[in-house]
Design a protein around this motif. Structure first.
Motif, PDB file in Angstrom:
ATOM      1  N   ALA A 122       0.756  -1.293  -0.082  1.00  0.00           N
ATOM      2  CA  ALA A 122       0.004   0.095  -0.089  1.00  0.00           C
ATOM      3  C   ALA A 122       0.612   1.361  -0.127  1.00  0.00           C
ATOM      4  O   ALA A 122       1.743   1.185   0.729  1.00  0.00           O
ATOM      5  N   PHE A 123       0.612   2.329  -0.598  1.00  0.00           N
ATOM      6  CA  PHE A 123       1.039   3.489  -0.689  1.00  0.00           C
ATOM      7  C   PHE A 123       0.360   4.821  -0.233  1.00  0.00           C
ATOM      8  O   PHE A 123      -0.827   4.718  -0.572  1.00  0.00           O
ATOM      9  N   ILE A 124       1.015   5.498   0.315  1.00  0.00           N
ATOM     10  CA  ILE A 124       0.264   6.754   1.147  1.00  0.00           C
ATOM     11  C   ILE A 124       0.910   7.906   0.394  1.00  0.00           C
ATOM     12  O   ILE A 124       1.234   8.887   1.185  1.00  0.00           O
ATOM     13  N   PRO A 125       0.508   8.386  -0.832  1.00  0.00           N
ATOM     14  CA  PRO A 125       0.994   9.729  -1.463  1.00  0.00           C
ATOM     15  C   PRO A 125      -0.257  10.576  -1.175  1.00  0.00           C
ATOM     16  O   PRO A 125      -1.272  10.395  -1.487  1.00  0.00           O
ATOM     17  N   VAL A 126       0.191  11.733  -0.290  1.00  0.00           N
ATOM     18  CA  VAL A 126      -0.816  12.438   0.196  1.00  0.00           C
ATOM     19  C   VAL A 126      -1.726  13.170  -0.974  1.00  0.00           C
ATOM     20  O   VAL A 126      -2.867  13.171  -0.825  1.00  0.00           O
ATOM     21  N   SER A 127      -1.075  13.984  -1.676  1.00  0.00           N
ATOM     22  CA  SER A 127      -1.999  14.658  -2.702  1.00  0.00           C
ATOM     23  C   SER A 127      -2.447  13.756  -3.919  1.00  0.00           C
ATOM     24  O   SER A 127      -3.566  14.151  -4.468  1.00  0.00           O
ATOM     25  N   GLU A 128      -2.103  12.321  -3.811  1.00  0.00           N
ATOM     26  CA  GLU A 128      -2.847  11.590  -4.837  1.00  0.00           C
ATOM     27  C   GLU A 128      -3.880  10.803  -3.998  1.00  0.00           C
ATOM     28  O   GLU A 128      -4.553   9.856  -4.690  1.00  0.00           O
ATOM     29  N   ASP A 129      -4.301  11.111  -3.031  1.00  0.00           N
ATOM     30  CA  ASP A 129      -5.467  10.195  -2.147  1.00  0.00           C
ATOM     31  C   ASP A 129      -6.219  11.300  -1.470  1.00  0.00           C
ATOM     32  O   ASP A 129      -5.898  12.031  -0.562  1.00  0.00           O
ATOM     33  N   ALA A 130      -7.558  10.981  -2.005  1.00  0.00           N
ATOM     34  CA  ALA A 130      -8.718  12.041  -1.658  1.00  0.00           C
ATOM     35  C   ALA A 130      -8.874  11.807  -0.081  1.00  0.00           C
ATOM     36  O   ALA A 130      -9.094  13.124   0.651  1.00  0.00           O
ATOM     37  N   GLY A 131      -8.880  10.500   0.541  1.00  0.00           N
ATOM     38  CA  GLY A 131      -8.934  10.308   2.024  1.00  0.00           C
ATOM     39  C   GLY A 131      -7.696  11.146   2.824  1.00  0.00           C
ATOM     40  O   GLY A 131      -8.100  11.334   3.847  1.00  0.00           O
ATOM     41  N   MET A 132      -6.657  10.891   2.044  1.00  0.00           N
ATOM     42  CA  MET A 132      -5.533  11.518   2.890  1.00  0.00           C
ATOM     43  C   MET A 132      -5.598  13.134   2.881  1.00  0.00           C
ATOM     44  O   MET A 132      -5.402  13.673   4.078  1.00  0.00           O
ATOM     45  N   ILE A 133      -5.982  13.453   2.040  1.00  0.00           N
ATOM     46  CA  ILE A 133      -6.207  14.931   1.716  1.00  0.00           C
ATOM     47  C   ILE A 133      -7.345  15.451   2.777  1.00  0.00           C
ATOM     48  O   ILE A 133      -7.025  16.322   3.399  1.00  0.00           O
ATOM     49  N   ALA A 134      -8.474  14.721   2.849  1.00  0.00           N
ATOM     50  CA  ALA A 134      -9.315  15.231   3.899  1.00  0.00           C
ATOM     51  C   ALA A 134      -8.812  14.845   5.334  1.00  0.00           C
ATOM     52  O   ALA A 134      -9.171  15.922   5.887  1.00  0.00           O
ATOM     53  N   ALA A 135      -8.164  13.950   5.407  1.00  0.00           N
ATOM     54  CA  ALA A 135      -7.634  13.709   6.769  1.00  0.00           C
ATOM     55  C   ALA A 135      -6.741  14.928   7.406  1.00  0.00           C
ATOM     56  O   ALA A 135      -6.840  15.172   8.393  1.00  0.00           O
ATOM     57  N   VAL A 136      -5.849  15.303   6.358  1.00  0.00           N
ATOM     58  CA  VAL A 136      -4.962  16.496   6.595  1.00  0.00           C
ATOM     59  C   VAL A 136      -5.866  17.861   7.116  1.00  0.00           C
ATOM     60  O   VAL A 136      -5.793  18.443   7.997  1.00  0.00           O
ATOM     61  N   GLU A 137      -6.917  17.770   6.345  1.00  0.00           N
ATOM     62  CA  GLU A 137      -7.815  19.026   6.208  1.00  0.00           C
ATOM     63  C   GLU A 137      -8.374  19.047   7.604  1.00  0.00           C
ATOM     64  O   GLU A 137      -8.766  20.124   8.362  1.00  0.00           O
ATOM     65  N   LEU A 211      -1.462  14.198  -9.917  1.00  0.00           N
ATOM     66  CA  LEU A 211      -0.880  14.374  -8.900  1.00  0.00           C
ATOM     67  C   LEU A 211      -1.849  15.119  -7.708  1.00  0.00           C
ATOM     68  O   LEU A 211      -1.346  15.174  -6.664  1.00  0.00           O
ATOM     69  N   GLY A 212      -2.653  15.506  -8.298  1.00  0.00           N
ATOM     70  CA  GLY A 212      -3.726  15.940  -7.455  1.00  0.00           C
ATOM     71  C   GLY A 212      -3.619  17.381  -6.724  1.00  0.00           C
ATOM     72  O   GLY A 212      -2.961  18.182  -7.291  1.00  0.00           O
ATOM     73  N   TYR A 213      -4.023  17.307  -5.621  1.00  0.00           N
ATOM     74  CA  TYR A 213      -3.690  18.572  -4.732  1.00  0.00           C
ATOM     75  C   TYR A 213      -3.368  18.366  -3.368  1.00  0.00           C
ATOM     76  O   TYR A 213      -3.633  17.427  -3.104  1.00  0.00           O
ATOM     77  N   ALA A 214      -3.043  19.167  -2.727  1.00  0.00           N
ATOM     78  CA  ALA A 214      -2.534  19.117  -1.087  1.00  0.00           C
ATOM     79  C   ALA A 214      -2.795  20.277  -0.537  1.00  0.00           C
ATOM     80  O   ALA A 214      -2.363  21.255  -0.749  1.00  0.00           O
ATOM     81  N   PRO A 215      -3.282  20.135   0.806  1.00  0.00           N
ATOM     82  CA  PRO A 215      -3.089  21.162   1.955  1.00  0.00           C
ATOM     83  C   PRO A 215      -1.852  21.155   2.284  1.00  0.00           C
ATOM     84  O   PRO A 215      -1.003  20.066   2.412  1.00  0.00           O
ATOM     85  N   ILE A 216      -1.459  22.517   2.696  1.00  0.00           N
ATOM     86  CA  ILE A 216       0.103  22.666   3.304  1.00  0.00           C
ATOM     87  C   ILE A 216      -0.013  21.927   4.830  1.00  0.00           C
ATOM     88  O   ILE A 216      -0.698  22.486   5.624  1.00  0.00           O
ATOM     89  N   ILE A 217       0.871  20.976   5.023  1.00  0.00           N
ATOM     90  CA  ILE A 217       0.981  20.675   6.179  1.00  0.00           C
ATOM     91  C   ILE A 217       1.940  21.169   7.063  1.00  0.00           C
ATOM     92  O   ILE A 217       3.029  21.503   6.687  1.00  0.00           O
ATOM     93  N   ALA A 218       1.764  21.203   8.617  1.00  0.00           N
ATOM     94  CA  ALA A 218       2.569  21.730   9.328  1.00  0.00           C
ATOM     95  C   ALA A 218       3.980  20.779   9.515  1.00  0.00           C
ATOM     96  O   ALA A 218       3.809  19.703   9.557  1.00  0.00           O
ATOM     97  N   VAL A 219       4.948  21.732   9.693  1.00  0.00           N
ATOM     98  CA  VAL A 219       6.399  21.070  10.219  1.00  0.00           C
ATOM     99  C   VAL A 219       6.778  21.498  11.643  1.00  0.00           C
ATOM    100  O   VAL A 219       6.608  22.641  11.727  1.00  0.00           O
ATOM    101  N   SER A 220       7.338  20.855  12.263  1.00  0.00           N
ATOM    102  CA  SER A 220       7.688  20.941  13.477  1.00  0.00           C
ATOM    103  C   SER A 220       8.667  22.266  13.673  1.00  0.00           C
ATOM    104  O   SER A 220       9.451  22.464  12.803  1.00  0.00           O
ATOM    105  N   LYS A 221       8.455  23.206  14.579  1.00  0.00           N
ATOM    106  CA  LYS A 221       9.255  24.247  14.626  1.00  0.00           C
ATOM    107  C   LYS A 221      10.492  24.266  15.130  1.00  0.00           C
ATOM    108  O   LYS A 221      11.432  24.918  15.532  1.00  0.00           O
ATOM    109  N   PHE A 222      10.994  23.289  15.812  1.00  0.00           N
ATOM    110  CA  PHE A 222      11.973  22.731  16.563  1.00  0.00           C
ATOM    111  C   PHE A 222      13.211  22.478  15.470  1.00  0.00           C
ATOM    112  O   PHE A 222      13.028  21.429  14.591  1.00  0.00           O
TER     113      PHE A 222
END
Length: 243
Positions: A122-137, A211-222
């Protein structure tokens, strides 16, 4: 010249549909359903590959059985995990359900063909998976959880959009973390992080097509700047000494 026919087969939507028939049944029934569905997909793929090889007068190589999602509705690995029982992909239970999915897919494929290869699973490319996109959002899927998920599935951190101001040192440290997972688990890992200039957390970026679309995901500030600035290389782990 020598040629070979290799065929890749997928089917997240087929697996999701099959699981709808076992709602309310226990996890063993879920795993068995995934395995049987992967078996059927692989057998069909092998038959197609063998016929193509016959018509082209060449040899059949391998079947790559990969649950590779697309942005289309109904073609999502995240939706499979949610069908198994998660409220939202990324929440508690995500790594366990993904591990079971990946294992059952491989078992079904190996039962169906002696020529399963490639990066089957199983592959988990975020921008190419509608469910992953929704989960990030909705906030259930984070970069840290995605890293944990890569321990039990194929390839690594894939098609993840991050703010454009994330430093090269932070990106290098994220890549180092993913490489460490690959080294210790003897598996293939990779990183496709996409810094998007001018974008910040909560905004979206369109890549277009598959390639779809993607929400910008947070990256740790540390920061890990001092770690990266040391230079050199991490020695190969003891697990590499298998001869």
């Amino acid at each position: 010249p020598e040629t070979v026919i290799n065929v890749g087969v997928s089917g997240p939507g087929v697996v999701k549909h099959a699981l709808e028939a076992v709602r309310g049944q226990d996890i063993g029934a879920v795993a068995e359903t995934i395995k049987k569905t992967a078996f059927k997909i692989t057998r069909v793929g092998q038959l197609v590959a063998q016929e193509a090889a016959r018509r082209l007068n060449t040899q059949f190589g391998i079947i790559d059985l990969s649950l590779a999602p697309t942005p289309a509705i109904g073609d999502s690995v995240a939706h499979i995990l949610e069908e198994i029982g998660l409220e939202s992909c990324g929440g508690p239970g995500t790594t366990a359900t993904l591990a079971m999915l990946n294992d059952a897919v491989k078992k079904g494929g190996l039962m169906a063909s002696s020529y399963v290869g490639g990066l089957s699973g199983a592959f988990i490319p975020v921008s190419e998976d509608a469910g992953m996109i929704a989960a990030v959002e909705r906030g259930s899927l984070t970069l840290e959880k995605l890293e944990a998920m890569t321990c039990v599935c194929s390839v690594g951190l894939d098609m993840i959009a991050i703010p454009g101001d994330v430093t090269a040192e932070t990106i290098a440290a994220i890549i180092a973390d993913e490489a460490a997972i690959g080294m210790i688990n003897n598996k293939t890992t990779a990183v496709r992080l996409i810094p998007v200039p001018g974008k910040t957390v909560g905004e979206k970026v369109e890549f277009g097509g598959l390639l779809g679309y993607a929400p910008i995901i947070a990256v740790s500030k540390f920061k890990a700047d001092a770690f990266i600035a040391r230079g050199g290389r991490i020695p190969a782990p003891v697990r590499s000494l298998t001869n």
